[in-house]
Design a protein around this motif. Structure first.
Motif, PDB file in Angstrom:
ATOM      1  N   VAL A 103      20.708  -0.732  11.192  1.00 11.60           N
ATOM      2  CA  VAL A 103      20.137  -1.827  10.412  1.00 11.60           C
ATOM      3  C   VAL A 103      18.614  -1.800  10.506  1.00 11.60           C
ATOM      4  O   VAL A 103      18.040  -1.742  11.600  1.00 11.60           O
ATOM      5  CB  VAL A 103      20.670  -3.186  10.889  1.00 11.60           C
ATOM      6  CG1 VAL A 103      20.062  -4.316  10.060  1.00 11.60           C
ATOM      7  CG2 VAL A 103      22.188  -3.225  10.797  1.00 11.60           C
ATOM      8  N   LYS A 104      17.979  -1.863   9.332  1.00  8.89           N
ATOM      9  CA  LYS A 104      16.520  -1.902   9.255  1.00  8.89           C
ATOM     10  C   LYS A 104      16.111  -3.051   8.343  1.00  8.89           C
ATOM     11  O   LYS A 104      16.759  -3.330   7.336  1.00  8.89           O
ATOM     12  CB  LYS A 104      15.966  -0.585   8.697  1.00  8.89           C
ATOM     13  CG  LYS A 104      16.321   0.643   9.540  1.00  8.89           C
ATOM     14  CD  LYS A 104      15.764   1.915   8.906  1.00  8.89           C
ATOM     15  CE  LYS A 104      16.188   3.150   9.697  1.00  8.89           C
ATOM     16  NZ  LYS A 104      15.663   4.401   9.090  1.00  8.89           N
ATOM     17  N   LYS A 105      15.008  -3.718   8.726  1.00  6.79           N
ATOM     18  CA  LYS A 105      14.514  -4.825   7.914  1.00  6.79           C
ATOM     19  C   LYS A 105      13.014  -4.986   8.116  1.00  6.79           C
ATOM     20  O   LYS A 105      12.535  -5.007   9.255  1.00  6.79           O
ATOM     21  CB  LYS A 105      15.220  -6.136   8.292  1.00  6.79           C
ATOM     22  CG  LYS A 105      14.691  -7.377   7.578  1.00  6.79           C
ATOM     23  CD  LYS A 105      14.963  -7.354   6.091  1.00  6.79           C
ATOM     24  CE  LYS A 105      14.467  -8.621   5.407  1.00  6.79           C
ATOM     25  NZ  LYS A 105      14.683  -8.586   3.941  1.00  6.79           N
ATOM     26  N   SER A 106      12.294  -5.079   7.006  1.00 11.18           N
ATOM     27  CA  SER A 106      10.859  -5.343   7.041  1.00 11.18           C
ATOM     28  C   SER A 106      10.552  -6.559   6.185  1.00 11.18           C
ATOM     29  O   SER A 106      11.224  -6.838   5.192  1.00 11.18           O
ATOM     30  CB  SER A 106      10.069  -4.139   6.507  1.00 11.18           C
ATOM     31  OG  SER A 106      10.233  -3.015   7.346  1.00 11.18           O
ATOM     32  N   PHE A 107       9.519  -7.284   6.593  1.00  7.89           N
ATOM     33  CA  PHE A 107       8.948  -8.348   5.780  1.00  7.89           C
ATOM     34  C   PHE A 107       7.537  -7.904   5.428  1.00  7.89           C
ATOM     35  O   PHE A 107       6.639  -7.960   6.268  1.00  7.89           O
ATOM     36  CB  PHE A 107       8.945  -9.677   6.535  1.00  7.89           C
ATOM     37  CG  PHE A 107      10.322 -10.220   6.830  1.00  7.89           C
ATOM     38  CD1 PHE A 107      11.048 -10.865   5.840  1.00  7.89           C
ATOM     39  CD2 PHE A 107      10.885 -10.079   8.086  1.00  7.89           C
ATOM     40  CE1 PHE A 107      12.321 -11.372   6.108  1.00  7.89           C
ATOM     41  CE2 PHE A 107      12.152 -10.583   8.364  1.00  7.89           C
ATOM     42  CZ  PHE A 107      12.869 -11.234   7.365  1.00  7.89           C
ATOM     43  N   GLY A 108       7.368  -7.428   4.204  1.00  4.80           N
ATOM     44  CA  GLY A 108       6.093  -6.838   3.834  1.00  4.80           C
ATOM     45  C   GLY A 108       5.853  -5.577   4.646  1.00  4.80           C
ATOM     46  O   GLY A 108       6.705  -4.692   4.702  1.00  4.80           O
ATOM     47  N   THR A 109       4.729  -5.534   5.327  1.00  2.07           N
ATOM     48  CA  THR A 109       4.404  -4.362   6.143  1.00  2.07           C
ATOM     49  C   THR A 109       4.915  -4.494   7.579  1.00  2.07           C
ATOM     50  O   THR A 109       4.776  -3.562   8.368  1.00  2.07           O
ATOM     51  CB  THR A 109       2.881  -4.141   6.179  1.00  2.07           C
ATOM     52  OG1 THR A 109       2.247  -5.310   6.731  1.00  2.07           O
ATOM     53  CG2 THR A 109       2.339  -3.881   4.777  1.00  2.07           C
ATOM     54  N   LEU A 110       5.491  -5.657   7.902  1.00  2.00           N
ATOM     55  CA  LEU A 110       5.987  -5.879   9.266  1.00  2.00           C
ATOM     56  C   LEU A 110       7.421  -5.379   9.392  1.00  2.00           C
ATOM     57  O   LEU A 110       8.336  -5.930   8.775  1.00  2.00           O
ATOM     58  CB  LEU A 110       5.917  -7.364   9.619  1.00  2.00           C
ATOM     59  CG  LEU A 110       6.437  -7.755  11.001  1.00  2.00           C
ATOM     60  CD1 LEU A 110       5.617  -7.085  12.098  1.00  2.00           C
ATOM     61  CD2 LEU A 110       6.437  -9.270  11.166  1.00  2.00           C
ATOM     62  N   GLU A 111       7.604  -4.359  10.187  1.00  2.30           N
ATOM     63  CA  GLU A 111       8.932  -3.793  10.419  1.00  2.30           C
ATOM     64  C   GLU A 111       9.593  -4.564  11.555  1.00  2.30           C
ATOM     65  O   GLU A 111       9.234  -4.402  12.720  1.00  2.30           O
ATOM     66  CB  GLU A 111       8.826  -2.310  10.758  1.00  2.30           C
ATOM     67  CG  GLU A 111      10.148  -1.572  10.722  1.00  2.30           C
ATOM     68  CD  GLU A 111       9.997  -0.077  10.989  1.00  2.30           C
ATOM     69  OE1 GLU A 111      10.978   0.641  10.787  1.00  2.30           O
ATOM     70  OE2 GLU A 111       8.895   0.339  11.398  1.00  2.30           O
TER      71      GLU A 111
END
Length: 275
Positions: free
Chosen positions: A13-21
């Motif tokens: 599982v991978k998730k970013s908010f904008g440039t924040l990983e």
């Protein structure tokens, strides 16, 4: 004996908010009857992980397998997401009760409107669950008339009402003072003894140590270390784990010292990663 009855498989599982990983390739295997506690500092991705696997957030990548049925977290249809949610319960940090509904109505609403259960059957089940959590006499009380601990116990009963295969708890005691915390943790201990499968994001070290059968430590969106409570609390292998546990369990002075060491450790690792 090695477990073979895997219930839930969380994969990459991978998730970013904008440039924040926020999540960087998280995989967890949960077996039937497991109580998995996830520890870690604020911002480590714990809550985001729970929200992604229950489709409260859309992951950028990864999948989950529940009952041997695999669903892509990014591309799942609304129907697929609803199917997963019907098999799981979620207990939020701040209760998320309907303020204009009584305790009983908060429990029964999902049964009548979401599951098509008759009101009589829903009320019967709701009262049974209120007895289970010790709040039968507060069935007609509104959330504003209940303590924080009582509200969270109602939230747990609501999660139990649909007979979930697994319940996710997102720091269920973080908004409570110590006395109210104990009453919520006691309900969770009872569920563990009854064999309920639970994944618990928590800062309650005693619960993680004494009730869980597996502990995961996360930081910077990664699983840093995992193992049995004895392995994690008595013999942690990673310095970040050791620093966090010193911070979480020491005196105020020790916590300040451990916090500084923990921050320095993270800053050093960040500097190395940026090279």
């Amino acid at each position: 004996m090695e477990k073979t009855d895997s219930l839930l498989l969380i994969s990459h599982v991978k998730k970013s908010f904008g440039t924040l990983e926020v999540l960087k390739d998280i995989s967890i295997d949960v077996y039937k009857g497991d109580v998995v506690s996830i520890l870690g500092p604020s911002g480590s991705g714990k809550t985001t992980l729970l929200r992604c696997v229950n489709f409260l957030e859309r992951a950028d990548y990864g999948s989950i397998s529940l009952d041997d049925k695999t669903i892509d977290l990014k591309t799942a249809t609304k129907e697929q997401a609803s199917e997963i949610q019907r098999k799981t319960g979620f207990v939020f940090q701040n209760y998320n009760l309907f303020r204009n509904k009584t305790a009983l109505e908060n429990i029964t609403l999902g049964l009548t409107s979401g599951r098509g259960m008759s009101r009589a059957d829903a009320v019967k089940k709701g009262m049974m669950l209120l007895r289970k959590i010790g709040l039968e006499d507060r069935a007609n009380s509104y959330p504003s008339e209940l303590s924080g601990g009582q509200q969270q116990r109602v939230a747990i009963a609501r999660a139990l009402a649909t007979d979930p295969e697994i319940i996710y708890f997102d720091e269920p005691t973080s908004a409570l003072d110590p006395e109210l915390t104990d009453e919520v943790l006691e309900v969770m201990r009872q569920l563990a003894q009854e064999g309920m499968t639970m994944v618990v994001v928590t800062h309650e070290m005693n619960f993680a140590r004494n009730v869980s059968n597996r502990v995961i430590f996360m930081d910077h969106g990664l699983i840093v270390e995992q193992g049995s409570p004895e392995q994690i609390f008595e013999h942690p292998q990673n310095e970040r784990t050791r620093a966090f546990l010193r911070l979480a369990s020491g005196s105020q002075e020790a916590q300040r010292s451990a916090l500084e060491a923990f921050k320095k450790q993270r800053e050093a690792e960040n500097a190395m990663n940026s090279l």
